[in-house]
Design a protein around this motif. Structure first.
Motif, short mmCIF file in Angstrom:
data_model
loop_
_atom_site.label_atom_id
_atom_site.label_comp_id
_atom_site.label_asym_id
_atom_site.label_seq_id
_atom_site.Cartn_x
_atom_site.Cartn_y
_atom_site.Cartn_z
N ILE A 29 -23.49 58.61 120.78
CA ILE A 29 -22.10 58.69 121.21
C ILE A 29 -22.12 58.77 122.73
O ILE A 29 -22.75 59.67 123.30
CB ILE A 29 -21.38 59.90 120.59
N HIS B 75 -24.99 61.58 123.93
CA HIS B 75 -25.74 62.36 122.94
C HIS B 75 -26.25 61.38 121.91
O HIS B 75 -25.46 60.63 121.31
CB HIS B 75 -24.85 63.42 122.28
N LEU C 227 -27.68 71.16 120.24
CA LEU C 227 -27.42 69.74 120.02
C LEU C 227 -28.37 69.25 118.94
O LEU C 227 -29.58 69.52 119.02
CB LEU C 227 -27.63 68.93 121.30
N GLY C 228 -27.85 68.53 117.96
CA GLY C 228 -28.71 68.15 116.86
C GLY C 228 -28.46 66.75 116.33
O GLY C 228 -27.43 66.13 116.61
N VAL C 229 -29.43 66.27 115.59
CA VAL C 229 -29.28 65.04 114.82
C VAL C 229 -29.65 65.40 113.38
O VAL C 229 -30.58 66.16 113.13
CB VAL C 229 -30.17 63.91 115.37
N ASN C 230 -28.88 64.87 112.46
CA ASN C 230 -29.03 65.26 111.06
C ASN C 230 -29.03 64.02 110.18
O ASN C 230 -28.45 62.99 110.53
CB ASN C 230 -27.87 66.17 110.63
N SER D 266 -26.48 59.30 108.77
CA SER D 266 -26.91 59.93 110.02
C SER D 266 -25.73 60.66 110.64
O SER D 266 -24.58 60.22 110.52
CB SER D 266 -27.41 58.87 111.00
N MET D 267 -26.02 61.74 111.34
CA MET D 267 -24.96 62.57 111.93
C MET D 267 -25.44 63.14 113.25
O MET D 267 -26.63 63.43 113.42
CB MET D 267 -24.59 63.73 110.99
N LEU D 268 -24.51 63.31 114.19
CA LEU D 268 -24.80 64.06 115.41
C LEU D 268 -23.96 65.32 115.41
O LEU D 268 -22.78 65.29 115.03
CB LEU D 268 -24.47 63.22 116.65
N SER D 269 -24.55 66.43 115.86
CA SER D 269 -23.82 67.70 115.88
C SER D 269 -23.98 68.38 117.23
O SER D 269 -25.00 68.23 117.91
CB SER D 269 -24.31 68.61 114.77
N GLU D 270 -22.94 69.13 117.61
CA GLU D 270 -22.96 69.90 118.85
C GLU D 270 -22.27 71.23 118.58
O GLU D 270 -21.27 71.27 117.86
CB GLU D 270 -22.22 69.15 119.96
N MET E 274 -28.57 56.88 116.31
CA MET E 274 -27.16 57.14 116.53
C MET E 274 -26.93 57.59 117.95
O MET E 274 -27.76 58.30 118.54
CB MET E 274 -26.67 58.21 115.56
N TYR F 271 -20.33 64.61 113.83
CA TYR F 271 -19.79 63.25 113.73
C TYR F 271 -20.59 62.49 112.68
O TYR F 271 -21.82 62.43 112.75
CB TYR F 271 -19.89 62.55 115.09
N ILE F 272 -19.88 61.91 111.74
CA ILE F 272 -20.53 61.21 110.63
C ILE F 272 -20.02 59.76 110.62
O ILE F 272 -18.92 59.50 110.17
CB ILE F 272 -20.21 61.87 109.28
N VAL G 44 -33.38 61.05 113.12
CA VAL G 44 -33.96 62.23 112.49
C VAL G 44 -35.48 62.27 112.57
O VAL G 44 -36.07 63.35 112.59
CB VAL G 44 -33.47 62.35 111.03
N THR H 224 -33.57 64.49 119.27
CA THR H 224 -32.22 64.34 119.83
C THR H 224 -32.29 64.36 121.35
O THR H 224 -33.19 64.97 121.94
CB THR H 224 -31.28 65.44 119.29
N GLN I 234 -24.33 53.28 115.68
CA GLN I 234 -25.30 53.57 114.63
C GLN I 234 -26.10 52.30 114.46
O GLN I 234 -25.57 51.28 114.04
CB GLN I 234 -24.61 53.97 113.33
#
Lengths: 164, 179
Positions: free
Chosen positions: A100, A118, B135-138, B117-121, A98, B106-107, A122, A126, A39
């Motif tokens: 990973i 990944h 696949l996202g970013v939040n 910020s967060m990543l999501s799948e 961010m 993931y936070i 925001v 992505t 991050q």
């Protein structure tokens, strides 16, 4: 996953705003895979670079990228002297970026090293990518480099994952 | 070096289903949170979104994501609003029976006083058509430490509305330490 079974923190780097390179060295070979959780805040745009074993000149890296900005999605490919985080979209200077990154079988000395990434931020979008470092050496050092400094509030953590 | 990946809580929908998976009183003793779930909704549709709320609040969320469904080019979307879209295309009741979407978010640095910020799948399979990968970013633009995370079937109610996660839907919350 059972509590505390296979996921071990190896190093955390939290730069204070005066460094444009993060170095995680002397990585032990006793794990199966590596995961980087990043991050990061930056003073400039541009994509950060991921470099293994201080090899930034061989041209042995290549990467295929799916990127999306909230309106459209596209794919691209790079070959060169490093892999990128947030490739094509570039980084944000206003929100925390961010990423990973999973590095499979990093310590074997018979196969090239493959990477899944990944990343996102925001206000940019992505990215998902697969990358390769076409070198059979065990990975014992990872650099994350940028053209601008990483700001305070940045954290890069390296985890080792044991398969057995 | 200590092991660092710990199950904080889990929940499984019973015979009547549940409108939400609500993880409360999350301790501040970890560095990051990882939420994983496998779920199917009873909504009469192919795609059923799962909605994430943090600390029970319904404001200051935004994100962008990419989704692919197989036959067409990937699409990308963005949103700002009252929830986080961590699984925009989950399994609804009109997908293949006994098929559950899988998702994770993931936070990092969830206790730090900065925006989150967060990543999501997520993936949703359907034997006939309209399967999705997302696949996202939040971002949750709030500097409070996260003490509660809710996976809801409702876009307007934190703990869910008319729809339910069906029996055998499961959710797991992990805490990850970096030292």
């Amino acid at each position: 996953m059972a509590a505390g079974s296979t996921y071990t923190s190896l190093a955390t780097v939290s730069p204070s705003g005066t460094s444009s390179v993060i170095v995680m060295s002397s990585i032990p070979s006793t794990y199966t895979d590596l995961v980087i959780v990043a991050q990061y805040l930056k003073s400039g745009t541009g994509s950060s670079r991921l470099i293994f074993n201080n090899d930034s000149s061989s041209g042995l890296y290549s990467q295929t990228v799916l990127y999306a900005n909230g309106t459209s999605a596209s794919s691209g490919r790079d070959s060169g002297n490093w892999l990128f985080l947030l490739d094509y979209l570039q980084s944000s200077t206003t929100n925390a970026n961010m990423a990973i990154v999973s590095i499979m079988n990093y310590s074997n000395t018979t196969t090239h090293k493959t990477v899944l990434e990944h990343s996102g931020v925001v206000d940019k979008g992505t990215v998902a990518s697969c990358g390769i470092w076409k070198n059979t050496a065990a990975i014992n050092r990872i650099d994350i480099a940028d053209a601008s400094n990483f700001s305070a509030g940045t954290t890069f953590t390296l985890y080792g994952i044991t398969a057995a | 070096m200590p092991n660092t990946y710990t199950l904080i809580a889990s929940s499984t929908a019973g015979a009547g289903g549940t409108t939400a998976f609500d993880f409360t009183s999350i301790p501040g003793t970890y560095t990051d949170l990882l939420l994983k779930w496998s779920a199917r909704q009873d909504l009469s549709a192919v795609a059923a979104s799962d909605f994430i709320y943090i600390n029970g609040l319904q404001s200051s969320y935004s994100g962008r994501w990419v989704e692919g469904n197989g036959p067409t080019q990937p699409s990308s979307y963005s949103y700002t609003g009252n929830f986080t879209y961590a699984n925009a295309e989950g399994n609804g009741a009109n997908t293949t029976a006994s098929t559950f979407a899988n998702a994770e978010i993931y936070i990092p640095n969830y206790t730090v006083s900065s925006n989150k910020s967060m990543l999501s799948e997520s993936v949703m399979e359907n034997v006939s058509t309209n399967a999705y990968i997302v696949l996202g970013v939040n971002l949750w633009s709030n500097t409070s430490a996260i003490t509660r995370v809710t996976i809801s079937t409702s876009a307007t109610n934190v703990t869910g509305g008319a729809q339910k996660f069906v029996q055998y839907s499961t959710a797991y919350l992990y805490g990850i330490k970096n030292s």
